[in-house]
Design an enzyme around this catalytic site. Structure first.
Site, PDB file in Angstrom:
ATOM      1  N   ASP A 574       0.771  -1.239   0.000  1.00  0.00           N
ATOM      2  CA  ASP A 574       0.000   0.000   0.000  1.00  0.00           C
ATOM      3  C   ASP A 574       0.807   1.297   0.000  1.00  0.00           C
ATOM      4  OD1 ASP A 574      -1.758  -2.076   0.289  1.00  0.00           O
ATOM      5  OD2 ASP A 574      -3.058  -1.063   1.702  1.00  0.00           O
ATOM      6  N   GLU A 771      -3.237  -7.450  13.188  1.00  0.00           N
ATOM      7  CA  GLU A 771      -2.826  -7.302  11.790  1.00  0.00           C
ATOM      8  C   GLU A 771      -1.338  -6.993  11.669  1.00  0.00           C
ATOM      9  OE1 GLU A 771      -4.250  -4.714   7.842  1.00  0.00           O
ATOM     10  OE2 GLU A 771      -4.929  -4.144   9.846  1.00  0.00           O
TER      11      GLU A 771
END
Length: 812
Positions: A574, A771
């Site tokens: 990202d 995460e």
């Protein structure tokens, strides 16, 4: 005479060979049938705390809701159904789970002051995928009031063609004893679904209001609804809508001042009738237990609660034995405290497998702007996306897959899935190959697979509108090819489950115990794999010729499409820093490394199935990619691998942001033990001022001016998937003679321990896997209950303990 004997012997041999092959095919056919049956049912609605459905489009679907009902103001917020972040949970998930047998899930609902346990098991038998049952228990938590009142609602609905009706006689006071439904569909045949009363110890709220006379809570309330098929997934909203009618009627009847208590008022109507959705509500005071039992009509006999008890005990024993044999943590993690952690992490990974069916939103405009060939292309592509001229629904399609996170990402993600399947492949290779095939069944005619599978309205409800459209020129790291490497490795090592006491071993390892079956699987999939591979080469190519770059090959260079100044979402990394501004002449280190891994995997697959011409072709690509990684991406001054771009003078230059991108050739196994670049890579990852932290490798070097800036998604945090690749690469190098063998052994040992201990501490402290992890504190952050690739910690724990000289400790 000799010639005649040889001819006769040959005839006998050929006859024997035909019989053997026929036997193998019969075994394969039977194993395939059994595998399909043992995988038909499951808690395949992982976005729910508990919901069972089969791997059949538009079929029977079930779910569970519950709430503490002691307050008028809090009831609506107390009802649980879909997994949500920050919903007052002290942790939840599978303590043990085997996708073929079942397992136990515990939901620590601190907000409702109750721990919910669901013990789901499968019962083989019959010709329609067998039967199943779930034992649902509630145990008040330590801080619960003396009389904890919990409302529990189990629902069952039939989508599509088929029938589902309650067979109990209608009674305005509710149902005494077991609630029984009967149903039928083409795929399931006839079946029965029962919700039992439970043991005598179950208590219900006392009759403290005159409304109890018309709706006694020691009975089960059943309400039948006729719901539009497209809305069945919105069970909680439907429940509230239906319940509001009952609440309004009670308030109108008794008034606000004499209203019934909340546990009496927040109930559904007693209304058994024809419908396609049936709500079964029970209200308990204190601890409770009941069973939901699905019996296939083709099974030899109906399932009972006694059968469920035996199946639960058997599933627990089987899981414990198999885990100890297949994924048991090795030193220094073989201590008791790690056992429950490892079992839970793996169970939540495999317990997150779901079945998804529905349409997807795709932009097939093939707008020329999407080629991203002009400077400023990101502005052109943004304008093209706004036109939405060719955005449409495609499908429906189906997908069988694991997921990254039940509350936040309850759907299939392409690059996540390859990582998810790494430990699952050790547990059950047949299951793994089934999932891989499901993904490749999504491929289009060009070779594209959507990187995010948002199938149907239920899946879209969790995704912002701007991220729902998929683009056929967008790629994603081809991590599923890691699984093909694993399969080929196991075939070459003759790794099977023979000798196991597991009665399902012949199914789990069918492709390993019969290598020809594995080769047939690869042959069947091979055209799709080639299509996908050459789609990558065609759509993600990088430009060498235009800018006179000095490289071994003018063809082996790659660039992610989907680039903006702030992100390359398609890369998976990202917001990781890239050259600024974006340029059509960019070349990306991570993508050429992924292509090297993918090419090596294709070459090995071609070797395995005897495609000799293809082997030579892939060998050529592989060699050229490895040469070009150095020629195009190694920066001698920075002593690391870097992305390349074009400067104001139309010259190719490196832009170096030290971190995960810098070590991708190492992560993907493309650096041999004697590589002259390896020493510098090891320097980078082991330096506390660069990538090394006490909790794992940082995503971006501490020395980078971009460290911790902006979104800080991939700009400092520790990510388990990339750290796993580093651990594996270090282990592989520690087992190879070379100048860095001892160093890679030490780094492997230290990194392995840092990662496991930190994830374990976070799990122990919060009840969740996360995460990503903060590189300064080790704290878990972003998405909680991220039991996708963070579960790779289980694989890391199961890896060998290594001496400083590379020898495995269990060999000493």
């Amino acid at each position: 005479m000799i010639r005649l004997w040889r001819s006769s012997a040959l005839a006998v041999f050929l006859c024997w060979l035909q019989l053997a092959l026929a036997k193998d095919q019969a075994v394969l056919s039977e194993n395939t049938k059994l595998s399909n049956e043992t995988l038909l049912w499951g808690p395949y609605r992982p976005n729910l705390y508990f919901g069972v459905r089969p791997r059949i489009p538009k079929s029977l679907t079930t779910g569970l809701l519950w709430a503490k009902v002691d307050s008028f103001t809090e009831v609506q917020n107390n009802f649980r159904h879909t997994c949500e972040q920050h919903e007052g949970m002290a942790g939840y998930g599978w303590d043990e789970y085997d996708v073929r047998l079942g397992g136990r899930q515990t939901i620590h609902d601190a907000g409702n002051k109750v721990d919910i346990t669901t013990e789901f098991v499968k019962i083989p038998g019959g010709s329609h995928g067998g039967s199943w049952g779930v034992r649902i228990k509630g145990t008040p938590r330590e801080d619960a009031p003396e009389h904890l009142v919990t409302s529990v609602i189990f629902y069952a609905a039939m989508e599509g063609l088929g029938s589902l009706q309650v067979s109990n006689e209608a009674d305005d006071l509710g149902v005494e004893g077991t609630v029984r439904m009967e149903g039928s569909s083409n795929e399931l045949g006839d079946f029965a679904l029962e919700v039992t009363e439970g043991p005598e110890e179950n208590r219900h709220p006392p009759a403290s209001h005159k409304s109890s006379a018309s709706k006694p809570l020691d009975r089960t309330i059943v309400s039948s609804l006729q719901v539009e098929e497209a809305n069945i997934w919105q069970a909680k909203a439907l429940l509230f809508q239906h319940m509001k009618t009952e609440v309004d009627q009670m308030i109108e009847l008794y008034g606000n001042e004499n209203a019934p208590p909340p546990w009496q008022i927040f109930t559904v109507a007693n209304n058994i009738r024809e419908g396609n959705m049936h709500l079964v509500q029970k209200v308990f005071d204190g601890a409770f237990e009941f069973d939901v039992i699905y019996s296939s009509g083709s099974a030899p006999e109906p399932v009972t609660s006694q059968v469920i008890s035996g199946a639960i005990e058997s599933a627990t024993k089987s899981f414990s034995e198999r885990f100890a044999r297949v994924l048991a943590p090795k030193a220094p993690f073989d201590k008791t405290k790690y056992q429950g952690f490892a079992r839970s992490m793996f169970s939540n990974l495999i317990g997150g497998i779901g079945y998804f069916y529905g349409d997807a939103i795709v932009d097939r405009s093939y707008a020329p702007e999407y080629e991203e060939e002009n400077e400023g292309f990101w502005e052109e592509t943004a304008e093209a996306r706004q036109r939405h001229g060719a955005v449409k629904l495609e499908g429906p399609a189906e997908l069988y897959t694991s997921i990254p996170s039940r509350p936040f990402f309850p759907r299939g993600f392409l690059w996540d899935e390859g990582f998810h399947l790494i430990p699952i492949a050790d547990w059950d290779m047949d299951l793994t190959l089934d999932i891989v095939k499901s993904w490749f069944n999504l491929i289009d005619d060009d070779g594209w697979i959507g990187r995010e599978q948002i199938l149907g309205q239920e899946a879209r409800s969790k995704v912002p509108a701007e991220f729902q459209v998929q683009y056929p020129h967008y790629a994603n790291p081809p991590t599923l090819f890691l699984i093909f490497d694993s399969l080929v490795d196991k075939l070459q090592k003759h790794s099977t489950g023979k000798g196991s006491a597991d009665p399902l071993e012949s199914i789990r390892s069918a492709h390993l115990e019969n290598p020809e079956n594995a080769k047939d699987y690869l042959r069947d999939l091979y055209p799709l794999l080639k299509r996908h591979y050459f789609w990558f080469r065609k759509t993600q190519w990088g430009d060498v010729k235009t800018y006179d770059r000095d490289a071994f090959s003018t063809k082996e260079a790659y660039r992610w499409r989907g680039r903006t100044p702030a992100h390359i979402l398609t890369s998976g990394l990202d917001d990781y820093p890239r050259p600024q501004p974006p340029h059509p002449g960019e070349l990306h280190t991570d993508l050429i490394s992924w292509m090297g891994m993918m090419t090596r995997s294709m070459r090995r697959i071609a070797e395995t199935i005897g495609e000799t011409d293809d082997v030579k072709e892939f060998q050529g690509y592989e060699n050229a990619i490895i040469r070009n990684i150095d020629d195009l991406h190694w920066d001698e001054k920075a002593q690391t691998y870097c992305d390349a771009t074009i400067d104001d003078y139309e010259e190719s230059i490196h832009v170096c942001h030290k971190g995960y991108i810098s070590i991708f050739p190492f992560l993907t196994g493309l650096l041999p033990a004697d590589s002259p670049r390896l020493g510098a890579i090891l320097d980078l990852i082991s330096d506390p001022e660069e990538m090394w932290s006490p909790y794992g490798l940082r995503s971006l070097s501490l020395s980078s001016p971009n460290y911790g800036t902006g979104e800080n998604y991939w700009r400092s945090p520790v990510w388990m998937n990339i750290n796993y690749l580093a651990v594996k690469a270090l282990f592989d190098l520690s087992q190879s003679r070379g100048p860095h063998q001892q160093r890679t052994s030490r780094l492997y040992t230290d990194l392995r321990k840092n990662l496991v201990d930190n994830v374990f501490r976070g799990w122990e402290r919060t009840g969740f896997a996360w995460e990503q992890y903060n590189p300064e504190t080790g704290e878990g952050q972003r998405t909680q209950h991220f039991t996708g690739w963070t579960s790779l910690v289980v694989k890391i724990m199961a890896m060998p303990d290594v001496q400083s000289d590379g020898r495995l400790r269990d060999e000493l």
